[in-house]
Design an enzyme around this catalytic site. Structure first.
Site, PDB file in Angstrom:
ATOM      1  N   GLN A  72       7.668 -13.225  21.757  1.00 17.80           N
ATOM      2  CA  GLN A  72       7.366 -14.648  21.991  1.00 17.80           C
ATOM      3  C   GLN A  72       8.081 -15.550  20.994  1.00 17.80           C
ATOM      4  OE1 GLN A  72       3.199 -15.488  23.251  1.00 17.80           O
ATOM      5  NE2 GLN A  72       2.753 -13.443  22.468  1.00 17.80           N
ATOM      6  N   LYS A  87      -7.806  -4.564   4.761  1.00 19.77           N
ATOM      7  CA  LYS A  87      -6.493  -4.222   5.326  1.00 19.77           C
ATOM      8  C   LYS A  87      -5.492  -5.353   5.060  1.00 19.77           C
ATOM      9  CE  LYS A  87      -8.325  -0.445   6.908  1.00 19.77           C
ATOM     10  NZ  LYS A  87      -8.247   0.736   6.019  1.00 19.77           N
ATOM     11  N   CYS A  93      -2.292  -2.225   7.848  1.00 16.90           N
ATOM     12  CA  CYS A  93      -2.222  -3.195   6.741  1.00 16.90           C
ATOM     13  C   CYS A  93      -1.003  -4.102   6.807  1.00 16.90           C
ATOM     14  CB  CYS A  93      -2.300  -2.453   5.409  1.00 16.90           C
ATOM     15  SG  CYS A  93      -3.952  -1.750   5.155  1.00 16.90           S
ATOM     16  N   LYS A 120      -6.563  -4.877  -3.225  1.00 12.40           N
ATOM     17  CA  LYS A 120      -7.221  -5.505  -2.070  1.00 12.40           C
ATOM     18  C   LYS A 120      -8.273  -4.566  -1.475  1.00 12.40           C
ATOM     19  CE  LYS A 120      -3.521  -4.283   1.277  1.00 12.40           C
ATOM     20  NZ  LYS A 120      -4.310  -3.515   2.215  1.00 12.40           N
ATOM     21  N   THR A 155       0.291   0.860   6.664  1.00 15.45           N
ATOM     22  CA  THR A 155       0.944   1.321   7.858  1.00 15.45           C
ATOM     23  C   THR A 155       1.269   0.120   8.741  1.00 15.45           C
ATOM     24  OG1 THR A 155      -1.142   1.646   9.074  1.00 15.45           O
ATOM     25  CG2 THR A 155      -0.274   3.541   7.849  1.00 15.45           C
ATOM     26  N   ASP A 214       0.800  -1.250   0.000  1.00 15.34           N
ATOM     27  CA  ASP A 214       0.000   0.000   0.000  1.00 15.34           C
ATOM     28  C   ASP A 214       0.822   1.284   0.000  1.00 15.34           C
ATOM     29  OD1 ASP A 214      -1.919  -1.950   0.182  1.00 15.34           O
ATOM     30  OD2 ASP A 214      -2.787  -1.263   2.063  1.00 15.34           O
TER      31      ASP A 214
HETATM   32  N1  TIU Z   1      -2.739   0.477   4.213  1.00 14.43           N
HETATM   33  C1  TIU Z   1      -3.217   0.750   5.409  1.00 14.43           C
HETATM   34  O1  TIU Z   1      -2.559   0.569   6.410  1.00 14.43           O
HETATM   35  N2  TIU Z   1      -4.503   1.308   5.473  1.00 14.43           N
HETATM   36  C2  TIU Z   1      -4.922   2.167   6.451  1.00 14.43           C
HETATM   37  O2  TIU Z   1      -6.061   2.594   6.444  1.00 14.43           O
HETATM   38  N3  TIU Z   1      -3.994   2.516   7.396  1.00 14.43           N
HETATM   39  C3  TIU Z   1      -4.166   3.439   8.408  1.00 14.43           C
HETATM   40  O3  TIU Z   1      -3.273   3.549   9.247  1.00 14.43           O
HETATM   41  N4  TIU Z   1      -5.257   4.187   8.435  1.00 14.43           N
END
Ligand code: TIU
Length: 229
Positions: A202, A132, A162, A129, A158, A24
């Site tokens: 872990q 997430k 995702c 996709k 992020t 992403d």
């Molecule tokens: N790709 C991804 O992480 N989508 C999100 O919406 N991330 C956020 O942190 N909002």
């Protein structure tokens, strides 16, 4: 088999069975005026991931490693958008609304596409996709298995959303994931730290955490060896 410095312990990279998965890295998350900003985030916080990911991408391409990109987004008619996802967080602009880079998180719009710095090359699969996780309602698993991929080197944004969701999905499907700390980013520094700690805790409950330089060095060494042979 190159051993990559990582936590909780070294990652035994098998380049012939590995793929670089870039999650992403879209204008909607990394540039002003997109979906990430509409949720109230400072998109500048993600941009530190671009330079290391670009170096890694170059090394991966030079060594012949499989490279796969993902994009989060929806059909223009929004038929695959859960109503709950559309209203969640009461964003200033919702998915499908028109923003500075076209309709937010809609396939085919400028903001939905991957940033120019990391643009996919011809032949590199791009997974669209709706969720997430990169495996949910996509053909990623099929593509990986057809190529004999067993290990994923994971970059993208992020970290706690995702990236973490995709790593957990990959882990349950039997893939070993090495997440690169300098190539994943969050709008929240504390979630960046905790998102990575959750993966490697872990004994590596979801996978490993390493740095791009170590992978780049291993790919370059392997490439040089093959050229001599
Ligand atoms: N790709 C991804 O992480 N989508 C999100 O919406 N991330 C956020 O942190 N909002």
């Amino acid at each position: 088999m190159p051993l990559i410095d990582a936590q909780p312990y070294q990652f035994a990279l098998a380049p012939s069975e590995a793929a670089l998965l870039i999650i992403d890295m879209q204008r909607d998350f990394l540039e002003p005026g997109g979906f990430g900003e509409s949720l109230g985030n400072d998109v500048g916080l993600l941009r530190c991931t671009i330079a290391p990911t670009r170096r890694l991408l170059a090394a991966a391409r030079a060594s012949g490693l499989t490279v796969i990109h993902t994009r989060e987004g929806h059909r223009p008619d929004l038929a695959d958008l859960a109503p709950a996802k559309k209203v969640r967080g009461k964003p200033s602009l919702a998915i499908g609304d028109v923003g500075a880079m076209g309709r937010l998180l809609v396939r085919g719009e400028p903001g939905h596409d991957i940033i120019p710095e990391l643009y996919p090359a011809a032949g590199e699969p791009v997974i669209d996709k709706p969720g997430k996780g990169a495996f949910y309602a996509t053909d990623l698993d099929t593509i990986l298995r057809h190529r004999g991929v067993k290990q994923l080197i994971v970059c993208g944004v992020t970290t706690e959303v995702c990236v973490n969701t995709s790593v957990r999905e990959a882990n349950d499907r039997g893939f070993d994931c090495l997440v690169l700390e300098d190539c994943v980013g969050s709008y929240f520094p504390e979630f960046q730290e905790m998102g990575l700690r959750m993966i490697k805790a872990q004994g590596g409950i979801f996978g490993w955490v390493g740095q791009s330089d170590a992978v780049i060095a291993a790919l370059r060494a392997g490439h040089a060896e093959r050229r001599v042979a």
